[in-house]
Design an enzyme around this catalytic site. Structure first.
Site: not given
Length: 166
Positions: A25, A57-58, A107
């Site tokens: 992220d 996830n980003h 993450h």
């Protein structure tokens, strides 16, 4: 960006005796997403054995297109070329790391569908984690790397994000 600089100024900048593992992220976190990811990548190039970057996830095009990184790249560069290049790079980032042979770092949360660390290491790269979550049969593996509503995870176990000095 200012927080990252403050952190390094207090904790020490990466080098042979100071290693960092970042858990993802890097983008979609405010006005300085581009500066942050560029700084981290520059540090990775300068100190390849001291800076480790995992994928969050980003670092997925379908996510950062919605939450600001896409717009930031488009506005600053007047083109999508930079955004596409970052997306290509993000597809190669590892999703987990093991520190000292004992500590699993990632993450998001763990999926009960993963029986062994080796299952995660078999995830093919480049990994295009599109909205459909299919990613060539790796949906449940991706749920290990990050918990996100766009993926059809059978099990969701949220976990905090942080960085670890190793």
């Amino acid at each position: 960006m200012a927080q990252l600089n403050r952190f390094f100024n207090k904790a020490g900048w990466p080098g042979p005796n100071r290693k960092y593992l970042f858990l993802g992220d890097y983008v979609d976190r405010g006005r300085h997403s581009l500066e942050t990811i560029v700084l981290l990548l520059a540090l990775k190039v300068k100190h390849p054995d001291s800076v480790y970057l995992l994928r969050g996830n980003h670092e997925c095009a379908s996510i950062n297109r919605v939450y600001g990184f896409y717009d930031d790249c488009k506005q600053r560069y007047r083109s999508l070329r930079a955004w596409k290049s970052f997306g290509s790079l993000f597809m190669w980032l590892p999703i987990t790391a093991v520190v000292g042979g004992k500590i699993l770092c990632l993450h998001g949360g763990l999926s009960p569908d993963v029986d062994a660390i080796e299952d995660i290491s078999k995830v093919p790269r480049p990994l295009d984690a599109s909205d459909d979550g299919a990613a060539k049969g790796t949906t449940d593996i991706l749920c290990v790397a990050w918990v996100h509503l766009s993926l059809r995870c059978r099990h969701r176990v949220p976990a905090p994000c942080f960085m670890l000095a190793v």
